[in-house]
Design a protein around this motif. Structure first.
Motif, PDB file in Angstrom:
ATOM      1  N   LEU A  48      11.956   0.605   7.376  1.00 52.55           N
ATOM      2  CA  LEU A  48      10.665   0.378   6.714  1.00 52.55           C
ATOM      3  C   LEU A  48       9.720   1.558   6.914  1.00 52.55           C
ATOM      4  O   LEU A  48       8.997   1.953   5.988  1.00 52.55           O
ATOM      5  N   GLU A  49       9.732   2.161   8.080  1.00 55.72           N
ATOM      6  CA  GLU A  49       8.889   3.328   8.325  1.00 55.72           C
ATOM      7  C   GLU A  49       9.344   4.497   7.459  1.00 55.72           C
ATOM      8  O   GLU A  49       8.524   5.248   6.911  1.00 55.72           O
ATOM      9  N   CYS A  50      10.643   4.661   7.317  1.00 55.66           N
ATOM     10  CA  CYS A  50      11.177   5.708   6.446  1.00 55.66           C
ATOM     11  C   CYS A  50      10.721   5.492   5.010  1.00 55.66           C
ATOM     12  O   CYS A  50      10.279   6.432   4.341  1.00 55.66           O
ATOM     13  N   VAL A  51      10.818   4.245   4.528  1.00 55.04           N
ATOM     14  CA  VAL A  51      10.411   3.954   3.157  1.00 55.04           C
ATOM     15  C   VAL A  51       8.920   4.216   2.972  1.00 55.04           C
ATOM     16  O   VAL A  51       8.494   4.791   1.960  1.00 55.04           O
ATOM     17  N   GLY A  64       0.781  -1.224   0.000  1.00 59.60           N
ATOM     18  CA  GLY A  64       0.000   0.000   0.000  1.00 59.60           C
ATOM     19  C   GLY A  64       0.813   1.274   0.000  1.00 59.60           C
ATOM     20  O   GLY A  64       0.252   2.365  -0.161  1.00 59.60           O
ATOM     21  N   SER A  65       2.111   1.181   0.133  1.00 56.74           N
ATOM     22  CA  SER A  65       2.955   2.375   0.123  1.00 56.74           C
ATOM     23  C   SER A  65       3.355   2.730  -1.298  1.00 56.74           C
ATOM     24  O   SER A  65       3.270   1.902  -2.211  1.00 56.74           O
ATOM     25  N   GLU A  86       8.283   8.502   3.867  1.00 55.80           N
ATOM     26  CA  GLU A  86       8.947   9.581   3.137  1.00 55.80           C
ATOM     27  C   GLU A  86       9.888   9.062   2.059  1.00 55.80           C
ATOM     28  O   GLU A  86      10.677   9.820   1.494  1.00 55.80           O
ATOM     29  N   GLY A  87       9.779   7.778   1.760  1.00 55.32           N
ATOM     30  CA  GLY A  87      10.799   7.134   0.940  1.00 55.32           C
ATOM     31  C   GLY A  87      10.866   7.595  -0.486  1.00 55.32           C
ATOM     32  O   GLY A  87      11.950   7.691  -1.055  1.00 55.32           O
ATOM     33  N   SER A 117      17.049   9.182   4.755  1.00 59.96           N
ATOM     34  CA  SER A 117      15.921   9.642   5.570  1.00 59.96           C
ATOM     35  C   SER A 117      16.041  11.149   5.758  1.00 59.96           C
ATOM     36  O   SER A 117      17.060  11.749   5.395  1.00 59.96           O
ATOM     37  N   SER A 118      15.022  11.773   6.333  1.00 58.25           N
ATOM     38  CA  SER A 118      15.058  13.226   6.532  1.00 58.25           C
ATOM     39  C   SER A 118      15.943  13.620   7.705  1.00 58.25           C
ATOM     40  O   SER A 118      16.196  14.804   7.921  1.00 58.25           O
ATOM     41  N   ASP A 119      16.415  12.630   8.466  1.00 63.38           N
ATOM     42  CA  ASP A 119      17.350  12.888   9.571  1.00 63.38           C
ATOM     43  C   ASP A 119      18.510  11.918   9.448  1.00 63.38           C
ATOM     44  O   ASP A 119      18.478  10.823   9.999  1.00 63.38           O
TER      45      ASP A 119
END
Length: 472
Positions: A145-148, A104-105, A151-152, A126-128
């Motif tokens: 995985l959360e980064c991808v 779904g991403s 905001e990936g 990542s943004s950081d």
């Protein structure tokens, strides 16, 4: 060039390659340098110069471990190609089909090939990304995985080449999903054990802490003191940047990327990895080339593949000629280490020597036409000489005498030949802005030792003599 002549030439110039690289490392003020040069199982240069740790004064050895950072991507690429060869993975498999958490991403549709070639449009760090200066830990699996997911995706797939450590971290997760092993376990079976590597691995090993060369800060100003940077675990980003090795073992690993060596992957897989996936250009200027899991480059006329690496405190570069089998690996232990410059310069010197050796051999063959290339005179003023304007080496490269400005980053660009003409040693009589065509004058003492040389209009002295003269 015949294989014998190539090997003979590499053996003959190996001491000079080590000497030139050592000068470069000292001139640029790096703490330490490992340099290895090999070809098809033979090691010609095994150099460890300088300090492993400037704070303790520990000398660097060939056994010290370096974090080789983005070289990790080539190992990951090999592991993926092995899975492809076994039919366990396809290059056009979608990330979302392999890693359920991405369902779904926006990133679910990117393919393995797009990830390997940095064409998936995935965010770089990542943004950081302050883990690169140890302000936070590197990302774990859940954070990758959360980064991808969150905001990936920066570009659409194949819109632009976009180098990405997060994308390669995702490839590490894909390898774990497909193999059912941890990335480290899969890497040992895929690469480390088949090559018999004992000083190479995927991640910081606390049990071997004393074996790592310390990382060091760069310098803002020339006289700045360097500080030691501690090594840290790169966690789920190991597939992008976690590996460690030595220059010697990188030469052994690099040999597995040459054609005819199928220890790790087939030649067909190598051809796929090593062809241009991307030509990276901005406003008409080419910045580089990248294949499928490996960088593609050119040093002089030599086509090479390999990778660089930048880890907090270590800068590294390995180049491989997959056809001729020559591998050069330079590892430095400072953020501003000139590993790429040294590796490129070593290859340029190799190119000069092999071209000269070919020319000498061709001139000696009956019927080739032209006069034979005169041999290097027995009394040639070989050595390193200095004057107010710089430092120059007179060196035999491939059977032809050359002068090299040893400070220069691009030795091939400043090399000049010295040849015998009418019984005298002269600078090669070609067009040029310098003192081309003019004689070389050598002064010796009663024992035959060189007191000074005049190449062109100015006198130079052996380095220590020059230093003593300027200290008066």
């Amino acid at each position: 060039m015949t294989e014998d002549r190539t090997a003979q030439t590499l053996r003959s110039i190996a001491p000079y390659l080590a000497d030139w690289a050592s000068f470069q490392a000292a001139y640029h003020g790096v703490p330490g340098l490992q340099l290895a040069v090999g070809r098809r199982g033979e090691v010609f240069v095994d150099l460890a110069w300088g300090k492993a740790d400037v704070e303790t004064g520990e000398d660097l050895t060939s056994d010290h471990l370096f974090r080789i950072a983005s070289h990790s991507k080539t190992f990951t690429g090999v592991m993926v190609m092995q899975l492809v060869e076994r039919g366990e993975l396809r290059l056009d498999d979608r990330a979302g089909d392999l890693v359920p958490e991405l369902d779904g991403s926006r990133a679910a549709g990117v393919t393995v090939r797009e990830l390997l070639g940095h064409q998936a449009g995935i965010i770089r760090d990542s943004s950081d990304g302050d883990f690169w200066q140890h302000h936070r830990p590197f990302l774990d699996r859940a954070e990758v995985l959360e980064c991808v997911r969150a905001e990936g995706v920066v570009f659409e797939p194949n819109e632009h080449f976009k180098y990405t450590n997060i994308g390669y971290s995702l490839l590490g997760i894909i390898i774990e999903q497909v193999t059912g092993k941890t990335y480290d376990e899969a890497a040992r079976v895929a690469v480390v054990e088949p090559l018999g590597l004992t000083r190479t691995g995927t991640e910081l090993d606390p049990a071997r802490a004393a074996e790592y060369a310390a990382g060091h800060t760069g310098r803002i100003a020339h006289g700045d003191a360097r500080r030691v940077i501690p090594h840290v675990d790169t966690r789920a980003m190991a597939a992008a940047t976690g590996w460690y090795s030595t220059a010697l073992e990188m030469v052994r690993y690099g040999a597995a990327h040459t054609f005819g060596d199928t220890t790790l992957i087939s030649d067909a897989s190598k051809r796929l990895m090593q062809r241009d996936e991307s030509r990276v250009a901005v406003r008409g200027k080419e910045l580089g080339r990248y294949g499928v899991g490996i960088e593609v480059g050119k040093v002089g006329d030599r086509e090479v593949v390999g990778h660089s690496g930048g880890y907090p405190g270590h800068i590294t570069r390995t180049w491989i000629d997959p056809v001729e089998g020559i591998v050069v690996s330079a590892l430095t232990n400072a953020v501003d280490g000139p590993a790429g410059q040294i590796a490129n310069g070593v290859i340029q010197l190799i190119n000069l020597a092999l071209a000269a050796a070919d020319e000498v051999a061709a001139s000696a063959v009956t019927g080739k036409g032209g006069d034979p290339v005169p041999g290097v005179p027995a009394d040639a003023p070989i050595g390193r000489f200095a004057n107010l304007w710089g430092v120059a080496d007179v060196v035999d490269l491939g059977g032809i005498l050359h002068t090299i400005n040893v400070r220069a980053a691009e030795p091939a660009e400043v090399a000049q030949r010295l040849v015998v003409s009418d019984g005298r040693l002269v600078q090669e009589p070609v067009a040029g802005f310098g003192t081309v065509g003019e004689p070389v004058q050598t002064e010796r003492d009663a024992d035959g030792a060189i007191v000074s040389v005049r190449i062109g209009a100015m006198t130079s002295w052996p380095v220590e003599e020059y230093r003593s003269r300027t200290a008066r």
